[in-house]
Design an enzyme around this catalytic site. Structure first.
Site, PDB file in Angstrom:
ATOM      1  CG  ASN A 130       3.115  -3.771   4.025  1.00 34.68           C
ATOM      2  OD1 ASN A 130       2.172  -3.987   4.765  1.00 34.68           O
ATOM      3  ND2 ASN A 130       4.111  -2.981   4.360  1.00 34.68           N
ATOM      4  N   GLY A 206      -2.032   0.410   8.105  1.00 37.10           N
ATOM      5  CA  GLY A 206      -2.395   0.639   6.711  1.00 37.10           C
ATOM      6  C   GLY A 206      -2.133   2.083   6.345  1.00 37.10           C
ATOM      7  CB  SER A 207      -3.385   4.102   3.551  1.00 35.89           C
ATOM      8  OG  SER A 207      -4.772   3.932   3.763  1.00 35.89           O
ATOM      9  CB  THR A 208      -1.849   8.409   6.500  1.00 36.89           C
ATOM     10  OG1 THR A 208      -0.560   7.947   6.909  1.00 36.89           O
ATOM     11  CG2 THR A 208      -2.225   9.620   7.332  1.00 36.89           C
ATOM     12  CB  VAL A 210      -7.809   3.484   5.600  1.00 38.00           C
ATOM     13  CG1 VAL A 210      -8.765   2.577   6.368  1.00 38.00           C
ATOM     14  CG2 VAL A 210      -8.086   3.382   4.109  1.00 38.00           C
ATOM     15  N   GLY A 211      -6.532   5.233   8.075  1.00 36.34           N
ATOM     16  CA  GLY A 211      -6.288   5.389   9.509  1.00 36.34           C
ATOM     17  C   GLY A 211      -7.081   6.546  10.099  1.00 36.34           C
ATOM     18  CD  GLU A 228       2.639   0.983  14.413  1.00 35.54           C
ATOM     19  OE1 GLU A 228       3.260   1.852  13.759  1.00 35.54           O
ATOM     20  OE2 GLU A 228       2.980   0.613  15.537  1.00 35.54           O
ATOM     21  CB  CYS A 262       5.294   1.277   6.787  1.00 37.13           C
ATOM     22  SG  CYS A 262       5.818   0.009   7.937  1.00 37.13           S
ATOM     23  CD  GLU A 431       1.392  -2.715  16.110  1.00 33.97           C
ATOM     24  OE1 GLU A 431       1.914  -2.496  15.006  1.00 33.97           O
ATOM     25  OE2 GLU A 431       0.461  -3.526  16.278  1.00 33.97           O
TER      26      GLU A 431
HETATM   27  P1  NAD Z   1      -5.089   0.302   3.338  1.00 34.81           P
HETATM   28  O1  NAD Z   1      -5.247   1.444   4.277  1.00 34.81           O
HETATM   29  O2  NAD Z   1      -5.666   0.431   1.983  1.00 34.81           O
HETATM   30  O3  NAD Z   1      -5.717  -1.035   3.959  1.00 34.81           O
HETATM   31  C1  NAD Z   1      -5.300  -1.549   5.188  1.00 34.81           C
HETATM   32  C2  NAD Z   1      -6.373  -2.441   5.750  1.00 34.81           C
HETATM   33  O4  NAD Z   1      -7.508  -1.632   6.072  1.00 34.81           O
HETATM   34  C3  NAD Z   1      -6.876  -3.519   4.793  1.00 34.81           C
HETATM   35  O5  NAD Z   1      -7.108  -4.706   5.521  1.00 34.81           O
HETATM   36  C4  NAD Z   1      -8.194  -2.948   4.297  1.00 34.81           C
HETATM   37  O6  NAD Z   1      -9.113  -3.925   3.892  1.00 34.81           O
HETATM   38  C5  NAD Z   1      -8.673  -2.214   5.529  1.00 34.81           C
HETATM   39  N1  NAD Z   1      -9.647  -1.132   5.289  1.00 34.81           N
HETATM   40  C6  NAD Z   1      -9.802  -0.385   4.165  1.00 34.81           C
HETATM   41  N2  NAD Z   1     -10.814   0.492   4.330  1.00 34.81           N
HETATM   42  C7  NAD Z   1     -11.295   0.307   5.583  1.00 34.81           C
HETATM   43  C8  NAD Z   1     -12.332   0.924   6.346  1.00 34.81           C
HETATM   44  N3  NAD Z   1     -13.068   1.914   5.854  1.00 34.81           N
HETATM   45  N4  NAD Z   1     -12.546   0.484   7.610  1.00 34.81           N
HETATM   46  C9  NAD Z   1     -11.793  -0.495   8.132  1.00 34.81           C
HETATM   47  N5  NAD Z   1     -10.814  -1.134   7.456  1.00 34.81           N
HETATM   48  C10 NAD Z   1     -10.553  -0.723   6.195  1.00 34.81           C
HETATM   49  O7  NAD Z   1      -3.514   0.014   3.296  1.00 34.81           O
HETATM   50  P2  NAD Z   1      -2.737  -1.052   2.408  1.00 34.81           P
HETATM   51  O8  NAD Z   1      -2.696  -0.527   1.012  1.00 34.81           O
HETATM   52  O9  NAD Z   1      -3.254  -2.420   2.656  1.00 34.81           O
HETATM   53  O10 NAD Z   1      -1.265  -0.997   3.065  1.00 34.81           O
HETATM   54  C11 NAD Z   1      -0.311  -0.082   2.703  1.00 34.81           C
HETATM   55  C12 NAD Z   1      -0.209   1.034   3.733  1.00 34.81           C
HETATM   56  O11 NAD Z   1       0.059   0.489   5.002  1.00 34.81           O
HETATM   57  C13 NAD Z   1       0.960   1.969   3.452  1.00 34.81           C
HETATM   58  O12 NAD Z   1       0.558   3.295   3.646  1.00 34.81           O
HETATM   59  C14 NAD Z   1       1.986   1.578   4.506  1.00 34.81           C
HETATM   60  O13 NAD Z   1       2.899   2.587   4.842  1.00 34.81           O
HETATM   61  C15 NAD Z   1       1.122   1.207   5.642  1.00 34.81           C
HETATM   62  N6  NAD Z   1       1.862   0.358   6.571  1.00 34.81           N
HETATM   63  C16 NAD Z   1       2.235   0.881   7.784  1.00 34.81           C
HETATM   64  C17 NAD Z   1       2.971   0.104   8.675  1.00 34.81           C
HETATM   65  C18 NAD Z   1       3.416   0.639   9.999  1.00 34.81           C
HETATM   66  O14 NAD Z   1       3.774  -0.169  10.859  1.00 34.81           O
HETATM   67  N7  NAD Z   1       3.416   1.939  10.220  1.00 34.81           N
HETATM   68  C19 NAD Z   1       3.309  -1.201   8.333  1.00 34.81           C
HETATM   69  C20 NAD Z   1       2.910  -1.689   7.092  1.00 34.81           C
HETATM   70  C21 NAD Z   1       2.170  -0.894   6.228  1.00 34.81           C
END
Ligand code: NAD
Length: 451
Positions: A130, A206-208, A210-211, A228, A262, A431
């Site tokens: 994003n 990224g997403s909660t 995958v986090g 994050e 986010c 961060e």
């Molecule tokens: P996502 O979790 O699908 O992917 C994020 C990243 O993780 C990508 O680079 C992806 O290739 C990688 N990934 C996927 N599976 C993995 C694994 N098993 N091991 C390691 N890496 C892996 O998220 P997205 O759809 O790209 O982004 C949207 C999400 O990010 C939303 O939930 C949004 O709220 C969150 N976000 C949070 C913040 C914040 O600062 N809190 C900022 C921006 C986006």
């Protein structure tokens, strides 16, 4: 393996990207490991100078970076320019850090005791699609400043600006191996950052979902993580506020970046006595929100990032809950009009789940306690806004909302000089801000006797 990029605004195929293999990832980590020792061995002022050159190189490439983000991510050009300048600013800010990583001298018996902030080694940064370049910079700038080598894996859908930053770093004199960008799959490159013993910290945005996987994997090696994650932030409007201003500014707080943010204030809570007035004002400001060609200066919102994501956003919108909609182009591209929902139940899916699109739910509340109860009834806690003229209420509500970043009578949330991060399942760690380089170090304590 190669991956086909598609322009979100036109649906036209763009370049294909070669994805990094597991073997190439291992090679990059090995390179980073040896480069890090040399990087950390430079005098602090030398590292600072190289980071300033990197900042200058970004400054000279703002138009190009912005144009790339428009093509790859559909960001409006004015926003994309802001993002590229933000990366420059983040680099400039943390270029001050190598010479300020100051330890302590602690009074002890029989000698002196001093502390050092040692770099961790190799840091892996995994970013979402994003805000590709800004989010990458929040990790790499302080990590580099603290003497680490960095490898970044951008999201599959939007790698172009991060790859360009990798080139600019080299051109600016960042030594080979110190900053590498590895486009590729999360399950291959990203996962290797988690499993490889020479990667000492993973910064994941990224997403909660995958986090949680990353955190579980990191436990095996007690690997440091910053997470994050998602958000479902509340914009709370009290009856004593400037209700017209709150209604006029609400669209930008949730529809900016087409809601793919986010920090999007995707739940608006309005004190019942001013609910109707607020909705009237919101209808006008949503109608005026300009959605269209991201290459135009006046555009406030572009398309969604992919057609897959557009379908996901659409699944949250049930026609009988729609209060009103704004406009969006028709034809090719992942267009979605800003949409305001008025759900009848607080348990509605649109009130609980992160939509990550231009969809906002507005609900009334009875009093301050009720507002706090609704605001906190989510697993997330990233951001939020509070609208009131009552100073005491500002203090009570700002302390009461379980969220990492709040703004009062405004919607700003990310400044590079202030800490950013989430409560609850929105994340772990912080961060940005003055302390960010310390999060890429270990504190070492050394005792030296008098004799
Ligand atoms: P996502 O979790 O699908 O992917 C994020 C990243 O993780 C990508 O680079 C992806 O290739 C990688 N990934 C996927 N599976 C993995 C694994 N098993 N091991 C390691 N890496 C892996 O998220 P997205 O759809 O790209 O982004 C949207 C999400 O990010 C939303 O939930 C949004 O709220 C969150 N976000 C949070 C913040 C914040 O600062 N809190 C900022 C921006 C986006």
């Amino acid at each position: 393996m190669s991956y086909q990029l598609v322009n979100p605004a036109t649906a036209e195929a763009m370049e294909t990207i070669e994805h990094t293999s597991l073997e190439q990832t291992d090679d990059a980590i090995a390179n980073a490991k040896s480069a890090q020792r040399r990087w950390a061995g430079l005098a602090p002022a030398e590292r600072a100078e190289i980071l300033r050159s990197f900042a200058d190189a970004v400054a000279g490439d703002v138009e190009n970076l912005a144009a790339l983000e428009v093509r790859n991510s559909g960001h409006p050009i004015s926003q994309a320019r802001w993002e590229a300048n933000h990366v420059r600013n983040v680099l400039e800010y943390y270029a001050g850090a190598p010479e300020r990583l100051i330890g302590k001298q602690i009074p002890v018996a029989g000698g002196i005791d001093i502390t050092f902030h040692e770099p961790l080694g190799v840091v892996g940064i995994i970013t979402p699609w994003n805000f590709p370049m800004t989010i990458a910079s929040w990790g790499f700038a302080p990590a580099l400043a603290a003497g680490n080598a960095v490898i970044v894996k951008p999201a599959e859908w939007t790698p172009l600006t991060t790859m360009r930053l990798g080139e600019l770093a080299r051109e600016a004199g960042v030594p080979e191996g110190v900053f590498q960008v590895l486009p590729g799959k999360g399950s291959v490159v990203g996962n290797r950052f988690v499993t490889h013993e020479d990667v000492r910290k993973v910064v994941f945005t990224g997403s909660t979902e995958v986090g949680k996987t990353i955190m579980r994997g990191a436990a095996d090696q007690i690997k440091r993580v910053t997470l994050e994650l998602g958000g479902k932030s509340a914009n709370i409007v009290f009856a004593d506020a400037d209700v017209d201003k709150a209604a006029a500014t609400a669209p930008s707080s949730v529809f900016e970046n087409a809601g793919q943010d986010c920090c999007a204030r995707s739940r608006i809570l309005v004190e019942a006595s001013v609910y109707d007035r607020f909705m009237q004002g919101l209808e006008k400001s949503v109608a005026a929100f300009s959605v269209g060609d991201p290459t135009k200066d006046e555009t406030e919102m572009g398309p969604l990032v992919t057609s897959v994501h557009r379908d996901s956003v659409a699944s949250f919108v049930e026609d009988d809950k729609v209060a009103f909609r704004g406009s969006a182009p028709t034809g090719p591209g992942n267009w979605f009009a800003p949409t305001v929902l008025a759900p009848s139940s607080l348990d509605d899916r649109c009130m609980r789940e992160e939509i990550f699109g231009p969809v906002v739910a507005v609900v009334p509340f009875k009093d301050e306690a009720h507002a706090l109860e609704i605001a906190n009834s989510t697993e997330y806690g990233l951001s939020g806004s509070i609208w009131t003229r009552d100073v005491g209420r500002v203090i009570r509500v700002a302390r009461g909302v379980e969220s990492g970043n709040l703004s009062v009578n405004s919607h700003s949330s990310v400044r590079y000089s202030t800490p950013f991060g989430g409560f609850k399942q929105s994340g772990l760690g912080r961060e940005l801000g003055p302390d960010a380089p310390l999060h890429f170090t270990e504190e070492k304590n050394v005792f030296i006797p008098n004799d």
